[in-house]
Enzyme design. Structure first.
Site, PDB file in Angstrom:
ATOM      1  N   ARG A   1      -8.055   3.646  13.640  1.00 47.92           N
ATOM      2  CA  ARG A   1      -7.038   5.175  13.542  1.00 47.92           C
ATOM      3  C   ARG A   1      -6.248   4.795  15.392  1.00 47.92           C
ATOM      4  NH1 ARG A   1      -5.984   5.943   9.014  1.00 47.92           N
ATOM      5  NH2 ARG A   1      -7.105   5.900   7.642  1.00 47.92           N
ATOM      6  N   GLU A  58      -9.171   5.053  -1.724  1.00 49.53           N
ATOM      7  CA  GLU A  58      -7.952   3.914  -2.466  1.00 49.53           C
ATOM      8  C   GLU A  58      -8.295   3.524  -4.345  1.00 49.53           C
ATOM      9  OE1 GLU A  58      -5.210   2.278  -1.143  1.00 49.53           O
ATOM     10  OE2 GLU A  58      -5.511   2.959   0.938  1.00 49.53           O
ATOM     11  N   ASP A  84       1.206  -1.035   0.516  1.00 57.57           N
ATOM     12  CA  ASP A  84      -0.048   0.298   0.079  1.00 57.57           C
ATOM     13  C   ASP A  84       0.918   1.633   0.280  1.00 57.57           C
ATOM     14  OD1 ASP A  84      -2.764   1.420   0.250  1.00 57.57           O
ATOM     15  OD2 ASP A  84      -2.350   1.282   2.078  1.00 57.57           O
ATOM     16  N   THR A  98      -4.677   6.957   0.542  1.00 62.00           N
ATOM     17  CA  THR A  98      -6.464   7.568   0.390  1.00 62.00           C
ATOM     18  C   THR A  98      -6.023   8.447  -0.408  1.00 62.00           C
ATOM     19  OG1 THR A  98      -5.827   6.724   3.092  1.00 62.00           O
ATOM     20  CG2 THR A  98      -7.605   8.787   1.901  1.00 62.00           C
ATOM     21  N   GLU A 100     -10.796   3.834   4.241  1.00 63.96           N
ATOM     22  CA  GLU A 100      -9.592   4.982   3.066  1.00 63.96           C
ATOM     23  C   GLU A 100      -9.717   4.786   1.871  1.00 63.96           C
ATOM     24  OE1 GLU A 100      -5.548   4.536   4.150  1.00 63.96           O
ATOM     25  OE2 GLU A 100      -5.861   5.420   6.216  1.00 63.96           O
ATOM     26  N   ASP A 118      -9.000   0.450   2.225  1.00 66.19           N
ATOM     27  CA  ASP A 118      -8.111  -0.275   3.194  1.00 66.19           C
ATOM     28  C   ASP A 118      -9.408   0.546   4.700  1.00 66.19           C
ATOM     29  OD1 ASP A 118      -5.541  -1.105   4.599  1.00 66.19           O
ATOM     30  OD2 ASP A 118      -4.360   1.748   3.855  1.00 66.19           O
ATOM     31  N   LYS A 122      -4.382  -1.881  10.092  1.00 65.54           N
ATOM     32  CA  LYS A 122      -4.538  -2.413   9.313  1.00 65.54           C
ATOM     33  C   LYS A 122      -5.276  -3.796   8.981  1.00 65.54           C
ATOM     34  CE  LYS A 122      -3.318   1.856   7.601  1.00 65.54           C
ATOM     35  NZ  LYS A 122      -3.653   2.876   6.746  1.00 65.54           N
ATOM     36  N   HIS A 128      -3.628  13.960   1.302  1.00 63.18           N
ATOM     37  CA  HIS A 128      -3.743  12.851   2.682  1.00 63.18           C
ATOM     38  C   HIS A 128      -2.787  13.219   3.029  1.00 63.18           C
ATOM     39  CE1 HIS A 128      -5.134   9.645   4.881  1.00 63.18           C
ATOM     40  NE2 HIS A 128      -3.693   8.731   3.905  1.00 63.18           N
ATOM     41  N   GLU A 134      -9.967  12.561   7.854  1.00 61.14           N
ATOM     42  CA  GLU A 134      -9.409  14.234   7.303  1.00 61.14           C
ATOM     43  C   GLU A 134     -11.207  14.492   7.563  1.00 61.14           C
ATOM     44  OE1 GLU A 134      -7.900  11.464   4.324  1.00 61.14           O
ATOM     45  OE2 GLU A 134      -6.969  13.299   3.965  1.00 61.14           O
ATOM     46  N   GLN A 193      -3.957   2.289  15.522  1.00 57.98           N
ATOM     47  CA  GLN A 193      -2.371   3.051  14.181  1.00 57.98           C
ATOM     48  C   GLN A 193      -2.176   3.518  15.363  1.00 57.98           C
ATOM     49  OE1 GLN A 193      -4.375   4.261  10.895  1.00 57.98           O
ATOM     50  NE2 GLN A 193      -2.192   4.606  10.299  1.00 57.98           N
ATOM     51  N   THR A 199      -9.159  -5.909   4.250  1.00 60.99           N
ATOM     52  CA  THR A 199      -9.167  -4.824   3.231  1.00 60.99           C
ATOM     53  C   THR A 199      -9.776  -5.217   1.960  1.00 60.99           C
ATOM     54  OG1 THR A 199      -7.035  -4.384   3.384  1.00 60.99           O
ATOM     55  CG2 THR A 199      -7.143  -3.322   0.828  1.00 60.99           C
TER      56      THR A 199
END
Lengths: 446, 446
Positions: free
Chosen positions: A266, A230, A155, A379, A228, A262, A282, A162, A393, A269, A286
């Protein structure tokens, strides 16, 4: 006609199909698209390779067995001898890997043959009711499966917007973009085992959470579950260990693209990621879309990537345009809600680093890639506040919750929410789309 | 005798083999060991599964075909029906995956049968010259191959001494150990495609280097090429997505262990690793030893892990001893040198986090694992300055070069250097060893 002009003809915007649903200007699966996937249906439980068109799927295993679809004699792929390529039953398989391994000439040949067979004026399949009955499956009656055996998943982190947003929140708003970001497509190895196909429910992960008022972490369900937005590309031709792929050659190694979500925890993470990067935050899931849109189908939508300043080092340079104009959006539908709310709209063309640069960087150390490898874009956030590709975000780490049309507000994902990515290239009177990339969140295991 | 007592008997320190080389107290491959690998030889180019003993390899495909080796009827592994397990030709394969997938009862049954067949007093194979001729291959005439198809490779960071040393050099000596380190076995996803077997030459990687006196990075060959002395364990039974492996059950999911050299480009790493972790600095090659030593063979060498303070969260707790007393060393032999120099000596028992804790943490989010997954321990550094598992630590980032017995000094690895990891458990009068894990460095591609 030459192969090149045949290939060009598959992109002709005026071409229509005798499968009428494909001619709807809002249909993702026009005759210009012809994306590859793996499906089964109520009649046949065996998985096999198909191509989406309109509201149908063309069963390539049936077409090949009937003699209507032929593979080129000269197998370009490793391990396929020229004498066997043409008759290899690469479509009666539960993944696309064997077909992809035949090489780009085979992908293009199949695309050209299908474009011709499905064109409005072509009678061969259109007027053969018995064969049509066997070779066409309605999407409504089909189950779509993970289309690939994925040997490796990488990834990237290639949206400047981002990276800037995340750096502002988690590090320092004044120096949001780290110095290495502008010099290379930063990437990391993801977990291939947990890549699932659209429609697979995703269980909210448990993990270590570091709460601000406590000295030690606690164990529990993620409280900041995120998406995310993507895309991903699929390696169609690998490289041997120690033999990098040059940036100028890289697109020839790409079979096609998918949408990719993805999923990210948070809170897990933020506590785990220093110094070795995201891991449990993560690796629980996915999601990718089931249809792989070939690079050939995306060709009319090629546009220039953003200007790169400073100029990249030589191994990351390529002439010409290497971005693609792919409209993207994310919707959220709460449990039992009738309506979904669109929470983000953006475009793949905003990506700073190109897929070619990602692949060149990935292999410049000598790292090998293999057919079926999945490479996530990172992202995709645009410049506007409603074009960000993550809730992190969009709500600025939960500070500004989103108002949904139905179902209240959202700082992060709640149990029962269904998140769906969509993406399409808008041609004149037709679309080249990806279909949906969806997942509903199940409560955490207790 | 019960299966449990048969299994116990395989560990009897007094057992000797009629293959005399196995009885040498310094031989890695005693009759107590019986590690699994994949080989071919000058007589047969086809790869197949073998077990090392003394200076020989027992060809399990031949033993099974001859009826001397049987698999248990009840296949415990997924996808293997009870009726076919006993006759499945799982040894006439180019990887161990199909055998491992049969499950722990099958691993143990094969171990018990081999231990009995190879025991000094057992005449069945010993006195059958024709069969012995076909079933035994000298290691000198064999080529060893990567023993697994590796679906995923994860690398941990579980030596407290290593993490402290690296944190001191790269971050802050006063806060060398990050707060999350003591709470979880920090890990990251590695690149499975570039895992190679011992003996495979490794090309020095090119990449971006940030030199202290220059504003922008330059592209070039790594100048700080390093080893990481690690072990790895092989997942023998996976888990489904969303279904974590409990810490107390985790060892039952482990097939065995290998030595692992996580080659590292320190200069590439330092520039690229924030914020997503190491990528090109590691992905060019990871070398593993060809023989997988089963957890059953390591049982007599089980010892207590270091005291963990603070006490881990509940999901990381297990009763009893979960470390293993495995002596480890690294030697360096320059190009054309006669002598290698031992540059580090340490022991796996120093590792802070156990393999069981690593696997429990990896899956606690719901992440699935698969048969053949490789999990690296992280660099194994001991408390003494000559027990560090990397040149980065041994030379303190190049400041204190090592004096070699032959070939000058070394801050980092030079072209032509051959690095070899060795590891063994020392029993009374016998060893359970791993054989060599070697690689020679070739000059970077220009």
């Amino acid at each position: 006609m030459s192969a090149a002009s045949d290939l060009q003809a598959t992109l002709d915007a005026s071409r229509k199909s005798w499968i009428e649903a494909a001619n709807d200007p809002a249909c993702d699966f026009s005759i210009q698209n012809l994306p590859f996937g793996v499906f089964s249906d109520t009649r046949h439980a065996a998985r096999r390779v198909g191509v989406a068109i309109g509201d149908s799927i063309v069963d390539l295993a049936v077409l090949q067995a009937s003699g209507l679809l032929r593979l080129p004699d000269a197998g370009a792929g490793a391990g396929v001898s020229a004498s066997t390529a043409a008759s290899a039953p690469v479509f009666a398989r539960d993944t696309l890997n064997d077909f992809i391994a035949l090489g780009r000439d085979a992908w293009r040949s199949v695309r050209i043959q299908l474009s011709q067979l499905l064109a409005r004026e072509s009678a061969t399949l259109r007027d053969d009711a018995a064969l049509r009955e066997r070779a066409l499956v309605s999407q409504a009656s089909a189950t779509l499966h993970l289309p690939l055996q994925i040997p490796g998943y990488t990834d990237f982190y290639s949206s400047k917007e981002h990276a800037t947003n995340v750096g502002s929140m988690f590090r320092d708003p004044k120096n949001a973009l780290l110095p290495n970001w502008s010099e290379m497509p930063i990437g990391y190895n993801g977990r291939a085992s947990s890549v699932v196909v659209s429609g697979t429910p995703v269980r909210r992960p448990n993990g270590q959470l570091k709460l601000p008022d406590q000295e030690r972490p606690v164990f529990g369900a993620c409280r900041k579950l995120d998406i995310e937005l993507e895309t991903g590309f699929i390696v169609g031709r690998g490289n041997a260990l120690g033999e990098p792929i040059a940036c100028a050659d890289a697109e020839a190694h790409i079979f096609g693209m998918v949408l990719l979500n993805d999923w990210s925890a948070r809170d897990i993470q933020q506590w785990e990621y220093v110094p070795l990067g995201p891991f449990n935050a993560k690796s629980f899931a996915t999601t990718i879309s089931p249809w792989i849109v070939t690079l050939d189908a995306l060709e009319p939508f090629r546009v220039a990537q953003p200007v790169q300043e400073p100029q990249p080092l030589a191994y990351l340079r390529h002439d010409g345009a290497h971005a693609f104009d792919i409209a993207l959006e994310v919707t959220l539908r709460p449990l039992r809600a009738q309506q979904a709310t669109t929470i983000a709209r953006t475009n793949f063309r905003h990506m700073y680093w190109t897929m070619a640069q990602q692949l060149a960087h990935h292999t410049v150390s000598g790292c090998n890639t293999r057919v079926g490898d999945l490479m996530g874009s990172g992202t995709i956030s645009g410049p506007a506040a409603d074009s960000y590709g993550s809730l992190l975000e969009l709500t600025w780490n939960g500070k500004n919750p989103l108002e949904l049309k139905e179902g209240g507000t959202r700082a992060f994902i709640e149990d029962g929410d269904e998140l769906t990515l969509a993406g399409w290239c808008q041609g004149e009177g037709y679309r080249v789309g990806f279909g949906a990339c969806s997942g509903e969140i199940l409560p955490a295991q207790r």
